[in-house]
Write a protein that holds these residues in place. Structure first.
Motif, mmCIF file in Angstrom:
data_model
loop_
_atom_site.group_PDB
_atom_site.id
_atom_site.type_symbol
_atom_site.label_atom_id
_atom_site.label_comp_id
_atom_site.label_asym_id
_atom_site.label_seq_id
_atom_site.Cartn_x
_atom_site.Cartn_y
_atom_site.Cartn_z
ATOM 1 N N SER A 79 12.502 -8.828 0.626
ATOM 2 C CA SER A 79 11.861 -7.706 1.494
ATOM 3 C C SER A 79 10.636 -6.927 0.838
ATOM 4 O O SER A 79 9.929 -6.596 1.417
ATOM 5 N N SER A 80 10.724 -6.943 -0.687
ATOM 6 C CA SER A 80 9.720 -6.247 -1.396
ATOM 7 C C SER A 80 8.486 -7.132 -1.285
ATOM 8 O O SER A 80 7.151 -6.519 -1.239
ATOM 9 N N VAL A 81 8.711 -8.340 -1.225
ATOM 10 C CA VAL A 81 7.417 -9.295 -0.896
ATOM 11 C C VAL A 81 6.498 -8.778 0.255
ATOM 12 O O VAL A 81 5.484 -8.775 0.291
ATOM 13 N N SER A 82 7.367 -8.598 1.351
ATOM 14 C CA SER A 82 6.818 -8.424 2.529
ATOM 15 C C SER A 82 6.247 -7.139 2.583
ATOM 16 O O SER A 82 5.079 -6.620 3.152
ATOM 17 N N HIS A 83 7.162 -6.181 2.126
ATOM 18 C CA HIS A 83 6.601 -4.651 2.145
ATOM 19 C C HIS A 83 5.350 -4.229 1.103
ATOM 20 O O HIS A 83 4.327 -3.387 1.561
ATOM 21 N N MET A 84 5.459 -4.904 0.222
ATOM 22 C CA MET A 84 3.900 -4.720 -0.611
ATOM 23 C C MET A 84 2.919 -5.576 -0.001
ATOM 24 O O MET A 84 1.863 -5.172 -0.487
ATOM 25 N N GLY A 85 3.048 -6.539 0.957
ATOM 26 C CA GLY A 85 2.014 -6.800 1.403
ATOM 27 C C GLY A 85 1.140 -5.638 2.584
ATOM 28 O O GLY A 85 0.032 -5.876 2.451
ATOM 29 N N PHE A 86 1.740 -4.739 2.716
ATOM 30 C CA PHE A 86 1.332 -3.557 3.406
ATOM 31 C C PHE A 86 0.467 -2.871 2.502
ATOM 32 O O PHE A 86 -0.758 -2.265 3.051
ATOM 33 N N VAL A 87 0.721 -2.724 1.340
ATOM 34 C CA VAL A 87 -0.472 -2.239 0.422
ATOM 35 C C VAL A 87 -1.683 -2.978 0.275
ATOM 36 O O VAL A 87 -2.764 -2.195 0.489
ATOM 37 N N LEU A 88 -1.666 -4.377 0.384
ATOM 38 C CA LEU A 88 -2.743 -4.991 0.370
ATOM 39 C C LEU A 88 -3.585 -4.822 1.756
ATOM 40 O O LEU A 88 -4.764 -4.966 1.698
ATOM 41 N N LEU A 89 -2.821 -4.851 2.948
ATOM 42 C CA LEU A 89 -3.538 -4.610 4.323
ATOM 43 C C LEU A 89 -4.164 -3.311 4.098
ATOM 44 O O LEU A 89 -5.101 -3.123 4.887
ATOM 45 N N GLY A 90 -3.495 -2.105 3.522
ATOM 46 C CA GLY A 90 -4.276 -0.711 3.764
ATOM 47 C C GLY A 90 -5.429 -0.990 2.962
ATOM 48 O O GLY A 90 -6.534 -0.464 3.159
ATOM 49 N N VAL A 91 -5.607 -1.724 1.723
ATOM 50 C CA VAL A 91 -6.607 -1.804 0.957
ATOM 51 C C VAL A 91 -7.715 -2.441 1.629
ATOM 52 O O VAL A 91 -8.812 -2.055 1.606
ATOM 53 N N SER A 92 -7.417 -3.346 2.457
ATOM 54 C CA SER A 92 -8.434 -4.040 3.103
ATOM 55 C C SER A 92 -9.155 -3.331 4.208
ATOM 56 O O SER A 92 -10.159 -3.610 4.728
ATOM 57 N N ASP B 118 -12.831 -7.967 2.149
ATOM 58 C CA ASP B 118 -11.948 -7.224 2.852
ATOM 59 C C ASP B 118 -11.156 -8.163 3.958
ATOM 60 O O ASP B 118 -9.838 -7.758 4.028
ATOM 61 N N LEU B 119 -11.872 -8.787 4.574
ATOM 62 C CA LEU B 119 -11.103 -9.708 5.749
ATOM 63 C C LEU B 119 -10.304 -10.747 5.016
ATOM 64 O O LEU B 119 -9.267 -10.894 5.303
ATOM 65 N N ALA B 120 -10.582 -11.289 3.667
ATOM 66 C CA ALA B 120 -9.842 -12.355 3.156
ATOM 67 C C ALA B 120 -8.662 -11.617 2.512
ATOM 68 O O ALA B 120 -7.481 -12.251 2.588
ATOM 69 N N LEU B 121 -8.766 -10.379 2.012
ATOM 70 C CA LEU B 121 -7.430 -9.784 1.756
ATOM 71 C C LEU B 121 -6.613 -9.313 2.853
ATOM 72 O O LEU B 121 -5.551 -9.354 2.551
#
Length: 521
Positions: A325-338, A294-297
């Motif tokens: 901007s999609s690269v940035s916004h899709m990072g939020f998906v990984l943040l929520g998963v973590s 989780d922390l690494a993600l």
């Protein structure tokens, strides 16, 4: 309806439509009576048939979404039979498809955006029969990914999308680099898929079945590689598709050279396959490893969000700006998963849908601007709102939705992700918040430079949105973004119910790890 193979019909209807399109006679062949009921010449017939097939698929997915039983756990509308029997080769492969609260909204998103893509492609006059046929094949491949319950079937549909995407970008794309961009997309995806296939084979061989439902309850301790390595192998494929920095460089090139409709599908649907895969496979089948990662993600997500936003600010091409901007916004998906909890996981799933709608609208309006001005350079544009007020309004609306304005769909997903992630990872979440501030900066700057400012007589002759095939997709996307912003529980309730078992498995894995550490001490 659960006893009727409605899901198989949904998945394969688009590819059946593609085969029907292939039967349309060429321009030099007299009209066949079989297609006499379709209005227009051969080119018009291809467009109307593609619209009819995509609209029918949308209607079926909408019926399934409305009929979906919220109170019933697990998969619904399942369609399963044994493809390869364990008695023959030692493991089982099943033709298995099903729909649950995680996949149902994504299936509806796919059919909706495909219909939008068909409409926005109405001006295509280069081999329209082949163009629309490949669009429909692409729809089948994505629907298969979102509904497959067997790992090898999932992999087959994952790979199937490479063929139509390569041809659509290389044949109907813009610019001299379209072949390079198409090949780069394929190479990156195949690179990730090779690792994913190894991971799938290890999981299937260890469990004796490739059915996700069997693997979830199987003992995977006897795998030939540590589960951490298997997790990492599969994660590489999903990280390429999301995309995660530094595996993102294929995305701006593919978007820049792809036709507008393909950019809509690429940003609105294909990127979502990566986030869906993390939730459906990694955290569901290997919760022990997921809980430890989780922390690494979270750190990777924060880097992708901020780096993607910084690179976006530097763009001078309007389409590349939206792509980065999609690269940035899709990072939020990984943040929520973590975040591992229900709040973060449901926010990540919600981001998949809201980003698909918002970015789909952004690429539609950018495509309409390019069709009129024949330029995407921000420095060449100004004052277009004076001459195209409807298109300017739609562009401003899409920009505000992208930067997370309250009452629009983007705000709901991002605030849910931050609430879930901050409780688990304070520092990475705080860093990720910079991405929201930077998004407001680059989006407002782009809007001010392109839509507002002094009049530019070069654009005085340009027409505003007027054709029905331009107005319909814009209005439909705007309505969907407002609907999810005002009433998000339409899909959020489904996501929360679907991710609750995933969160429970992650929590149990984390508790077991803590107990093991305490016992060892």
């Amino acid at each position: 309806m659960n006893d009727f193979p409605i899901l198989s019909i949904l998945i394969f209807l688009p590819i059946a439509g593609a085969l029907l399109l292939a039967l349309i006679p060429g321009q030099r062949v007299p009209t066949d009576r079989f297609f006499a009921w379709v209005p227009g010449d051969q080119q018009a017939r291809a467009k109307w048939l593609a619209l009819a097939v995509s609209a029918a698929t949308l209607v079926i997915s909408l019926v399934l979404f409305i009929d979906f039983d919220h109170g019933r756990p697990g998969f619904q509308y399942t369609d399963t039979f044994t493809w390869i029997d364990a008695d023959d080769v030692g493991f089982t492969v099943r033709y298995a498809f099903g729909l649950d609260g995680l996949s149902a909204p994504l299936v509806l998103l796919t059919t909706f955006l495909t219909t939008v893509a068909v409409l926005i492609s109405w001006r295509i006059d280069l081999r329209p029969k082949e163009y629309f046929a490949w669009l429909l094949v692409l729809e089948t491949s994505v629907l298969g990914v979102f509904t497959a319950l067997d790992l090898l079937v999932f992999f087959l549909f994952w790979e199937l999308e490479l063929i139509p995407m390569f041809l659509l970008i290389s044949t109907w794309g813009h610019g001299d680099r379209r072949h390079y961009s198409a090949i780069k997309f394929v190479l990156y995806t195949v690179f990730g898929s090779a690792f994913m296939l190894v991971g799938f084979l290890i999981l299937g061989a260890t469990a004796g079945s490739f059915d996700m439902r069997d693997i979830r309850g199987a003992d995977l301790a006897g795998a030939v590689l540590p589960l951490q390595a298997v997790f990492a192998f599969i994660l590489i494929a999903f990280a390429v598709k999301l995309p995660v920095v530094p595996l993102h460089t294929w995305l701006p090139d593919a978007h820049t050279d792809a036709p507008t409709a393909v950019s809509v599908i690429l940003a609105g649907v294909l990127l979502k396959m990566g986030g869906y895969g993390v939730l459906r496979l990694l955290f569901t089948l290997m919760p022990d490893v997921g809980a430890d990662a989780d922390l690494a993600l979270a750190i990777i997500a924060a880097v992708s969000i901020v780096y993607g936003a910084i690179i976006t600010i530097r763009q001078t091409d309007l389409k590349r700006l939206v792509a980065y901007s999609s690269v940035s916004h899709m990072g939020f998906v990984l943040l929520g998963v973590s975040a591992l909890g229900v709040t973060g996981l449901s926010g990540a799933a919600m981001q998949l849908v809201t980003h698909g709608l918002i970015t789909g609208l952004l690429f539609v309006v950018v495509g309409l601007v390019y069709d009129r001005t024949h330029t995407r350079e921000i420095a060449d544009m100004r004052g277009m709102a004076h001459y195209m007020p409807l298109l300017a309004t739609a562009t401003v609306f899409a920009g505000f939705a992208s930067l997370g304005l309250p009452a629009l769909a983007g705000f709901v997903a991002e605030i849910t992700i931050f609430l879930g992630a901050f409780a688990q990872h304070e520092a990475p979440t705080a860093v990720a918040l910079l991405g929201v501030l930077l998004a407001a900066g680059y989006m407002l700057y782009a809007l001010q430079r392109t839509m507002f400012g002094p009049r530019d007589e070069r654009w005085s002759h340009l027409p505003d949105i007027g054709a029905w095939w331009e107005a319909a997709p814009v209005l439909a996307l705007v309505a969907a973004i407002v609907l999810l912003g005002v009433y998000p529980s339409i899909v959020m309730d489904l996501f929360e119910a679907a991710v609750a078992p995933i969160a429970d498995g992650l929590a149990l894995a984390a508790d077991s790890a803590e107990a093991a550490v305490a016992g060892g001490a």
